[in-house]
Each structure stands twice: as structure tokens, then as C-alpha cells.
Write a protein that holds these residues in place. Structure first.
Motif, PDB file in Angstrom:
ATOM      1  N   PHE A 148       0.841  -1.197   0.000  1.00 23.98           N
ATOM      2  CA  PHE A 148       0.000   0.000   0.000  1.00 23.98           C
ATOM      3  C   PHE A 148       0.886   1.262   0.000  1.00 23.98           C
ATOM      4  O   PHE A 148       0.692   2.169  -0.810  1.00 23.98           O
ATOM      5  N   GLN A 149       1.885   1.254   0.907  1.00 25.32           N
ATOM      6  CA  GLN A 149       2.765   2.426   1.028  1.00 25.32           C
ATOM      7  C   GLN A 149       3.589   2.618  -0.248  1.00 25.32           C
ATOM      8  O   GLN A 149       3.764   3.741  -0.720  1.00 25.32           O
ATOM      9  N   SER A 150       4.107   1.508  -0.810  1.00 27.73           N
ATOM     10  CA  SER A 150       4.925   1.603  -2.022  1.00 27.73           C
ATOM     11  C   SER A 150       4.102   2.158  -3.173  1.00 27.73           C
ATOM     12  O   SER A 150       4.571   3.022  -3.924  1.00 27.73           O
ATOM     13  N   ALA A 151       2.870   1.645  -3.307  1.00 24.95           N
ATOM     14  CA  ALA A 151       2.000   2.101  -4.401  1.00 24.95           C
ATOM     15  C   ALA A 151       1.692   3.585  -4.237  1.00 24.95           C
ATOM     16  O   ALA A 151       1.685   4.346  -5.215  1.00 24.95           O
ATOM     17  N   MET A 152       1.460   4.010  -2.987  1.00 20.50           N
ATOM     18  CA  MET A 152       1.171   5.428  -2.705  1.00 20.50           C
ATOM     19  C   MET A 152       2.397   6.276  -3.060  1.00 20.50           C
ATOM     20  O   MET A 152       2.277   7.315  -3.714  1.00 20.50           O
ATOM     21  N   THR A 153       3.579   5.820  -2.615  1.00 15.60           N
ATOM     22  CA  THR A 153       4.814   6.576  -2.853  1.00 15.60           C
ATOM     23  C   THR A 153       5.070   6.694  -4.356  1.00 15.60           C
ATOM     24  O   THR A 153       5.424   7.770  -4.858  1.00 15.60           O
ATOM     25  N   GLU A 154       4.846   5.571  -5.060  1.00 16.92           N
ATOM     26  CA  GLU A 154       5.098   5.574  -6.500  1.00 16.92           C
ATOM     27  C   GLU A 154       4.171   6.557  -7.203  1.00 16.92           C
ATOM     28  O   GLU A 154       4.622   7.368  -8.023  1.00 16.92           O
ATOM     29  N   ASP A 155       2.897   6.505  -6.856  1.00 16.11           N
ATOM     30  CA  ASP A 155       1.946   7.408  -7.499  1.00 16.11           C
ATOM     31  C   ASP A 155       2.202   8.868  -7.139  1.00 16.11           C
ATOM     32  O   ASP A 155       2.051   9.758  -7.968  1.00 16.11           O
ATOM     33  N   ARG A 156       2.597   9.064  -5.894  1.00 14.71           N
ATOM     34  CA  ARG A 156       2.864  10.453  -5.471  1.00 14.71           C
ATOM     35  C   ARG A 156       4.094  11.013  -6.182  1.00 14.71           C
ATOM     36  O   ARG A 156       4.169  12.197  -6.471  1.00 14.71           O
ATOM     37  N   SER A 157       5.064  10.120  -6.466  1.00 15.59           N
ATOM     38  CA  SER A 157       6.301  10.582  -7.124  1.00 15.59           C
ATOM     39  C   SER A 157       6.013  11.071  -8.551  1.00 15.59           C
ATOM     40  O   SER A 157       6.779  11.826  -9.120  1.00 15.59           O
ATOM     41  N   LYS A 158       4.878  10.641  -9.070  1.00  8.17           N
ATOM     42  CA  LYS A 158       4.520  11.071 -10.420  1.00  8.17           C
ATOM     43  C   LYS A 158       3.852  12.440 -10.396  1.00  8.17           C
ATOM     44  O   LYS A 158       3.568  13.026 -11.437  1.00  8.17           O
ATOM     45  N   GLY A 159       3.566  12.924  -9.194  1.00  2.00           N
ATOM     46  CA  GLY A 159       2.829  14.184  -9.088  1.00  2.00           C
ATOM     47  C   GLY A 159       3.732  15.354  -8.786  1.00  2.00           C
ATOM     48  O   GLY A 159       4.937  15.326  -9.037  1.00  2.00           O
ATOM     49  N   SER A 192      -5.685  13.038  -4.173  1.00  6.09           N
ATOM     50  CA  SER A 192      -6.273  12.181  -5.217  1.00  6.09           C
ATOM     51  C   SER A 192      -5.607  10.797  -5.202  1.00  6.09           C
ATOM     52  O   SER A 192      -6.272   9.785  -5.434  1.00  6.09           O
ATOM     53  N   VAL A 193      -4.289  10.790  -4.909  1.00  9.05           N
ATOM     54  CA  VAL A 193      -3.584   9.496  -4.820  1.00  9.05           C
ATOM     55  C   VAL A 193      -4.156   8.693  -3.641  1.00  9.05           C
ATOM     56  O   VAL A 193      -4.451   7.504  -3.750  1.00  9.05           O
ATOM     57  N   TRP A 194      -4.353   9.381  -2.536  1.00  5.70           N
ATOM     58  CA  TRP A 194      -4.886   8.709  -1.339  1.00  5.70           C
ATOM     59  C   TRP A 194      -6.301   8.200  -1.604  1.00  5.70           C
ATOM     60  O   TRP A 194      -6.650   7.077  -1.265  1.00  5.70           O
ATOM     61  N   ASP A 195      -7.083   9.058  -2.264  1.00  4.37           N
ATOM     62  CA  ASP A 195      -8.470   8.666  -2.577  1.00  4.37           C
ATOM     63  C   ASP A 195      -8.482   7.391  -3.413  1.00  4.37           C
ATOM     64  O   ASP A 195      -9.288   6.491  -3.197  1.00  4.37           O
ATOM     65  N   LYS A 196      -7.549   7.355  -4.385  1.00  5.43           N
ATOM     66  CA  LYS A 196      -7.491   6.190  -5.273  1.00  5.43           C
ATOM     67  C   LYS A 196      -7.156   4.921  -4.473  1.00  5.43           C
ATOM     68  O   LYS A 196      -7.878   3.916  -4.534  1.00  5.43           O
ATOM     69  N   HIS A 197      -6.090   4.993  -3.696  1.00  2.00           N
ATOM     70  CA  HIS A 197      -5.634   3.775  -2.999  1.00  2.00           C
ATOM     71  C   HIS A 197      -6.505   3.433  -1.788  1.00  2.00           C
ATOM     72  O   HIS A 197      -6.858   2.280  -1.575  1.00  2.00           O
ATOM     73  N   TYR A 198      -6.825   4.479  -1.036  1.00  2.00           N
ATOM     74  CA  TYR A 198      -7.649   4.220   0.141  1.00  2.00           C
ATOM     75  C   TYR A 198      -9.058   3.814  -0.283  1.00  2.00           C
ATOM     76  O   TYR A 198      -9.666   2.923   0.307  1.00  2.00           O
ATOM     77  N   GLY A 199      -9.523   4.446  -1.374  1.00  2.00           N
ATOM     78  CA  GLY A 199     -10.835   4.095  -1.919  1.00  2.00           C
ATOM     79  C   GLY A 199     -10.863   2.649  -2.365  1.00  2.00           C
ATOM     80  O   GLY A 199     -11.837   1.919  -2.122  1.00  2.00           O
ATOM     81  N   SER A 200      -9.754   2.225  -2.993  1.00  2.00           N
ATOM     82  CA  SER A 200      -9.666   0.833  -3.433  1.00  2.00           C
ATOM     83  C   SER A 200      -9.717  -0.100  -2.222  1.00  2.00           C
ATOM     84  O   SER A 200     -10.407  -1.121  -2.233  1.00  2.00           O
TER      85      SER A 200
END
Lengths: 233, 469
Positions: B274-285, B333-341
Motif C-alpha cells: 500500500f505504502q509503495s503504491a502510494m509513494t510511487e503514485d505520489r512521485s509522479k505528481g 487524489s492518490v490517497w483517494d485512489k488507494h484508500y478508496g480501493s
């Protein structure tokens, strides 16, 4: 009146009762003698409507008990070998409970009178039944039927295990009920008690009524000899 | 029927053993209610103290840069729930404290289970523990020989001869045993009501009423099934063994098996994933603290164009605050995506677990008990969402102050005075209303009703074959 016509009950190949024909009039006490497994209890259970006959018919007074067991049960009193009452209730409470189930509401005095009529000592009325002897429980059992104003009494080995005094008291009580017009069928293997209490006696062997006679026609010893003769053949 | 019920109760009232067991059990229930109340009060006091202390710290900030204040952050505590006096639910394992700060959504920490081994191993002594596990056992022990003892003693013949119908006898015995359970339930609810009389609201009363209804239905299922087995089996031991087997299956094995299955069918990512996916998506922002970030530069160009100026220094606003907020919104938005999932997965897990109620009414009971007492995961997730929404408002207020408060881009030394910090609202928890979440428990309640109907049908149709002799 109790009447059975060609009453038969089979369990597979085993015939528990074979074409039993009985006719017991009001005020009469009929003793059904037989060894264990002779079919006495089967006959009583069919009279009570708890077992359906394979063929034949049961008539209790004017009611066809084979078709209308519920109505027949309303006028039947049943006293098993062991009257198991509710041990946490007193004699009066047990009687009251069973009467209420039958839709009858009696005052405490009336209930006490019923118990007294059936020979229960008044001191025992309010005692818990757990402290009762077998004979005392029999008396409450008979009082239940008596209070219900039963016209027909079915007794399955009622004297079994009773001490002589209690047994004698039971005999007196049954004779009193008969004198009041009750029809009584008493299944037993106690030859002497049956001879003493009953007007008529039938000997049942392997589901067949092999002999029917009047009690006054035989002495206790003659009855015993006759009974043993049938049992041994 | 009334006569039979009355007679059964005379037995209950006159049996010394049963009275002793009832007194002992009621004492334990009382203890559990008092303990539950004490723990909630203690938790409420601690919550109040901690909340006040932190608020005091926040409003005492003398003068500080708003974005520094966003990093300074605050804490939100999960408030004590009066309803969880009766059922602790997931509260003891989910944590109580959440740090609220800029750029990051923190996890809730400091669960009681993580701090107390006894809680993690045995749970807390709450009324629900006794009502769910022990009361059904008591009902089984009361009911297992109700009919078989009548049969074996020959009293059943006498009862029928006196005019009682077998169905009437079985229903009366079921109701007598059920009433015992319901009385214990009433006792718990009434004591709870008396202890919390001043805090009772329509919401609490509604929830407690629904809690009562679910338990009453479950007790009926247990009582009816046990009496039915007592009537069907030839001896009492067989009825007792069967019901104990069902109890073990329903309360111990099936919930674990079904929960594990639900987790396998709908797996949640591990914390690391979960944390890795969040970090990866955030790094794109957009990186709010990096002026050379590509997206930051694009935003800068857009803002300059909007204001019709050529450089950041010409802007009437502080672009740093705007970039921080853009960073924040991307992170949201990244959190919404992952936390929403994750929420969707949890929802699917819950749905499939709820379906387990078809074969196990205990699952339906557990769900309604926690749900109506606002201590299940659904209510916990709602709390987390409220905190996240607060965090967003809180951080936006600080970033907006940085942007529009009068400072210029690059002026990190600019500070806002204490009056602003005082104006930032504190977190206010809005307890989830039962009317909003009731639809989530309709399946559980329906299954409990369905089970009750099945038991009634079993009694109606199954008792026709019961032999009197």
C-alpha cells in the motif's frame, strides 16, 4: 364402555396384537393378564390413540377412538406403571397443572378434595412430589384422571413395585371408581391383585387373547395354574 | 400454552442450581456493564484531556509560518463511544490516535490491543462477549432435555392425554427458554440505560433497540433449534451433543473460516504494498517543496499567465502556498485512489462475510451487534474519512493563508499571528447516524429473521413425526 373389534398391530413380520376383541362395560374392571411383551401396553397405547392399529377398531363409549383419538382422550384417564409427576411441584400443584391443561380450573379446596378422594393423606398435599413414594404418585395420577371426570381408566401395571398396603389402597380406590360408573382396564402380570380387583380377566399371550373368564369363577390359585398353563404352552 | 410456559418457569424459579447459575451469571453481566461504563468514562476523560491539551497547544502558537504549522500539525483522538460499553467491536484493535499534518495521511495508531497483551489475546470483558457466547450456551443447557425428559419419563403421554398438542408443548418450551435469554438481555439493556440515563438520545435508544432485536432473534433460533432436537432425538445426550457441536461450529470455526475465505477472495494489499503504491503514485505528481519540479513549473506558468505577470516576484500572492496546495490536492487524489480501493475491498469482504449468515446466524448477530453499537469497521472507516476530510480543510486553510495572507513567494520567514491559529477549527466528530448506515445491516437482520422462520418451520413440520410412545 371400552370395545375393541379385531384390533391388530404389526411391527414388520411381528404381530404385537392379533385381532383383539374386548368389551368392557361401565362399572366393570377388566384385568388383562400377560407376560412381558404379550401386547398389553400395545393394546393400551392403541386405546389411547398413540398407536394406530393396522386393522380393527377401538370404541370408547360412543366415540370411534381409531378415527377420533382426541375426543376419546377427553374421557380417558391413564395411569402408567410409574406416574412421573413434576418433582418441583406439590401434589396439589401437579393436579392443578394437569387439570388446567385439560381446561379445568378448580379451587385449592376442590383439588384437595380430589386428592383426598384418591386416598392421598392431606399432609402430603403441599409437599413436593420429589418426596412422594410410588404409591402416593399413583394416587395423584388417579386424582388427575378423577378430576378430569374420566369415564374410562386405563392402568398399565399400576401395582408394580407398590408395597402391600399401597397395593391394597389402590385396589380399594379402583373398586370405588368402578362403583361410581367408571370403566376400567388394568393391564398387569400380578395374578393375585388382578383376581382381587377385577370382575373379568383376560389372558393375553403373544398378542392373542387366549382366555376370558369371570374372576368370581376362579380362585387365585386356580387362576395362577391356568395362567401358567397358557404361558408354558 | 401459557400454562406450560408458567410451569417451565416454576421449574426455573424453584431449581436451586439454576438460581445459583443465574445469580452468578447476572453478577458477571453486571460487572461487565459497570466495567464497560467505567472504561468508556475513563476513555472519555482521557480523550477530553488530550483534546483540550492539544487544542491549547495549537491556539497558543504565537506566530508561525502557516506551512510550518502544517508540518507542526495536530492530533485527532478517536472519541469514546457510549454504545461500545455493550460491544467493543473492532475498537480495541483499530487504534485511537491519528496525527494530522501536511503532505501525508498517517495511519491511526496506539490500539489497546497493541499495548495490552490481555486485550489482544482475550478481548475486553464487554456484555456482548457474554451475550454472544455464554447466554446461548445457557439456553442450550436449559433446553436440551425439555422434551426428551418428558418423553423418557412418560409425562409427554400424560400431557397429550390432558389435551396439550405436541406442537403447543414444543413451542411453549421454546418460548420459556427464549424468555430466559430475553430477560437477561432486558437486564443488560435496562442497567445500561440506567447508568447512562443522562446521555440517552433517540439515536442511542434506536441503536440499542436494534441491538436487542438481533439478540432476541438469535436466542430464539438457539432455543427453538435445541428444543426441536430435544423432541426429535430419542435421548437428551444426543440433543446436547448436537447443539454443542452446532455452537462450536457457529461461534468458533465458521466465523474464522469465512473471514479467512473472504480475505482470500478479496485480498487487501499489505501495508508495504500500500505504502509503495502510494509513494510511487505520489512521485509522479507535484512536489510542493521542489521549485524545479516539472508539474510545479507548469503550474507556475499557468498562474503567471492568469495574473498577467512575468515573474513570481510580481505576483500579488505567495506562489509557494499555491504549489503546496497543488501538491496536497494531488496527494489527496492518490490517497483517494488507494484508500478508496481498500475501502472497496473491505466492503466486498464485508458483503461476502455477511452472506456467511446464510449458513451461520452467529455471523449475522456479530455484524448487527457491532454495527448497531457503532463499533464495527464501517463506523471506524467513517471516522477515518471524517478525520481525512478535516485534515484537508485544515491544511488548505494553512496553505491558503500562506498564499493569500500577504506574503510573497520565497518569503519562508513570513509568520502569521496567533489570531489566525485560533480561528482554525478543531476536529469535531459527527457520530454516524443509524439512519445513514442501516441499509448495511438489513441483510444481517433479514438473515436472522429468515433463520427464525426456518426454526419455526422445523418445529411446525418436524414435530408432526414425533412419536409420543
Amino acid at each position: 364402555m371400552i370395545q375393541t373389534i379385531e384390533l391388530t398391530k404389526k411391527y414388520g413380520d411381528f404381530t404385537a396384537l392379533d385381532k383383539l376383541n374386548l368389551s368392557i362395560k361401565e362399572g366393570e374392571i377388566f384385568g388383562l393378564l400377560g407376560a412381558n411383551g404379550a401386547g398389553k401396553s400395545t393394546a393400551i397405547n392403541m386405546l389411547l390413540g398413540f398407536l394406530n392399529p393396522d386393522s380393527g377398531k377401538v370404541q370408547i363409549n360412543d366415540i370411534d377412538a381409531t378415527k377420533n383419538a382426541k375426543d376419546a382422550r377427553k374421557i380417558i384417564g391413564y395411569i402408567p406403571e410409574n406416574v412421573n409427576l413434576y418433582p418441583y411441584l406439590s401434589g396439589v400443584e401437579n393436579l392443578d397443572y394437569f387439570c388446567r391443561l385439560a381446561g379445568l380450573k378448580y379451587s385449592k379446596t376442590e383439588l384437595q378434595d380430589f386428592l383426598a378422594s384418591c386416598g392421598l393423606q392431606s399432609e402430603a398435599n403441599d409437599q413436593k412430589v420429589s418426596a412422594y413414594s410410588k404409591g402416593m404418585r399413583q394416587k395423584v395420577g388417579i386424582a388427575i384422571a378423577y378430576a378430569k371426570k374420566a369415564k374410562v381408566y386405563l392402568l398399565d401395571e399400576p401395582a408394580s413395585g407398590l408395597d402391600p398396603l399401597a397395593s391394597k389402597e389402590l385396589s380399594i380406590l379402583l373398586k370405588k371408581l368402578a362403583s361410581e360408573g367408571a370403566t376400567i382396564l388394568m393391564a398387569s402380570h400380578d395374578i393375585f391383585r388382578v383376581r382381587e380387583v377385577c370382575n373379568r380377566i383376560g389372558i393375553l399371550k403373544s398378542g392373542i387373547l387366549v382366555k376370558e373368564l369371570y374372576a368370581k369363577d376362579v380362585s387365585a390359585n386356580e387362576l395362577e395354574t391356568l395362567y401358567l398353563k397358557f404361558m408354558q404352552n | 400454552m401459557f400454562q406450560i410456559i408458567k410451569n417451565e418457569w416454576r421449574f426455573l424459579v424453584r431449581s436451586r442450581l439454576l438460581i445459583a447459575i443465574s445469580i452468578a451469571f447476572v453478577s458477571i453481566l453486571l460487572l461487565s456493564i459497570f466495567l464497560g461504563n467505567y472504561q468508556t468514562q475513563k476513555q472519555e476523560q482521557t480523550y477530553q484531556k488530550a483534546t483540550e491539551h492539544l487544542r491549547q497547544q495549537w491556539v497558543s502558537i504565537d506566530a508561525m509560518n502557516p506551512h510550518s504549522a502544517a508540518h507542526y500539525g495536530t492530533y485527532v483522538f478517536k472519541p469514546a463511544n457510549l454504545l461500545s460499553n455493550l460491544d467493543e467491536g473492532v475498537n480495541s484493535v483499530t487504534g485511537n490516535v491519528l496525527r494530522v499534518e501536511g503532505h501525508v495521511q498517517n495511519e491511526i495508531v496506539h490500539s489497546e490491543a497493541s499495548q495490552m497483551q490481555a486485550v489482544s489475546r482475550f478481548g475486553k470483558l464487554k456484555s456482548a462477549l457474554l451475550l454472544q457466547y455464554i447466554v446461548p450456551l445457557l439456553l442450550i443447557f436449559l433446553a436440551f432435555n425439555t422434551i426428551s425428559s418428558e418423553k423418557q419419563s412418560g409425562r409427554l403421554k400424560l400431557l397429550v392425554l390432558q389435551g396439550a398438542k405436541p406442537l403447543e408443548i414444543i413451542l411453549s418450551k421454546t418460548l420459556s427458554v427464549w424468555l430466559y435469554g430475553v430477560l437477561l438481555l432486558i437486564f443488560v439493556v435496562v442497567v445500561y440505560g440506567i447508568l447512562n440515563f443522562q446521555n440517552l438520545t433517540a439515536e442511542i435508544l434506536t441503536r440499542t433497540g436494534l441491538f436487542f432485536l438481533s439478540y432476541a432473534l438469535y436466542y430464539f433460533i438457539i432455543s427453538g433449534l435445541t428444543v426441536f432436537l430435544s423432541a426429535r432425538w430419542q435421548n437428551a445426550t444426543l440433543a446436547l451433543t448436537s447443539m454443542l457441536g452446532i455452537w462450536i461450529l457457529w461461534t468458533i470455526f465458521l466465523p474464522n473460516i469465512l473471514m479467512s475465505s473472504a480475505e482470500k477472495w478479496y485480498p487487501l494489499p499489505s501495508r508495504n504494498e500500500f505504502q509503495s503504491a502510494m509513494t510511487e503514485d505520489r512521485s509522479k505528481g507535484l512536489d510542493g517543496h521542489n521549485p524545479s519540479d516539472e508539474r510545479g513549473i507548469a503550474l507556475e506558468e499557468k498562474v503567471l499567465k492568469e495574473y498577467g505577470v512575468d515573474s513570481l516576484s510580481q505576483l500579488p500572492i505567495n506562489f509557494d502556498g499555491m504549489r503546496m496546495q497543488a501538491d496536497e490536492e494531488y496527494g489527496n487524489s492518490v490517497w483517494d485512489k488507494h484508500y478508496g480501493s481498500n475501502r472497496n475491498i473491505l466492503h466486498q469482504q464485508k458483503k461476502s462475510f455477511q452472506l456467511g449468515g446464510i449458513i451461520n446466524p452467529f455471523i449475522a448477530l456479530q455484524n448487527t451487534s457491532m454495527g448497531f453499537m457503532a463499533s464495527d469497521n464501517l463506523h471506524h472507516q467513517d471516522f477515518l474519512l471524517q478525520v481525512e476530510n478535516y485534515r484537508r480543510v485544515f491544511i488548505k486553510m494553512l496553505n491558503d493563508k500562506q498564499t493569500f495572507g500577504g506574503s510573497k513567494t520565497g518569503n519562508w520567514g513570513w509568520k502569521i499571528d496567533n489570531a489566525f491559529f485560533k480561528s482554525v477549527p478543531d476536529f469535531e466528530h459527527r457520530p454516524t447516524q443509524i439512519s445513514v448506515v442501516l441499509s448495511n445491516y438489513i441483510m444481517d437482520v433479514s438473515l436472522l429473521i429468515l433463520w427464525s422462520i426456518v426454526v419455526i418451520a422445523l418445529i411446525f413440520f418436524g414435530t408432526k413425526k414425533i412419536k409420543i410412545v
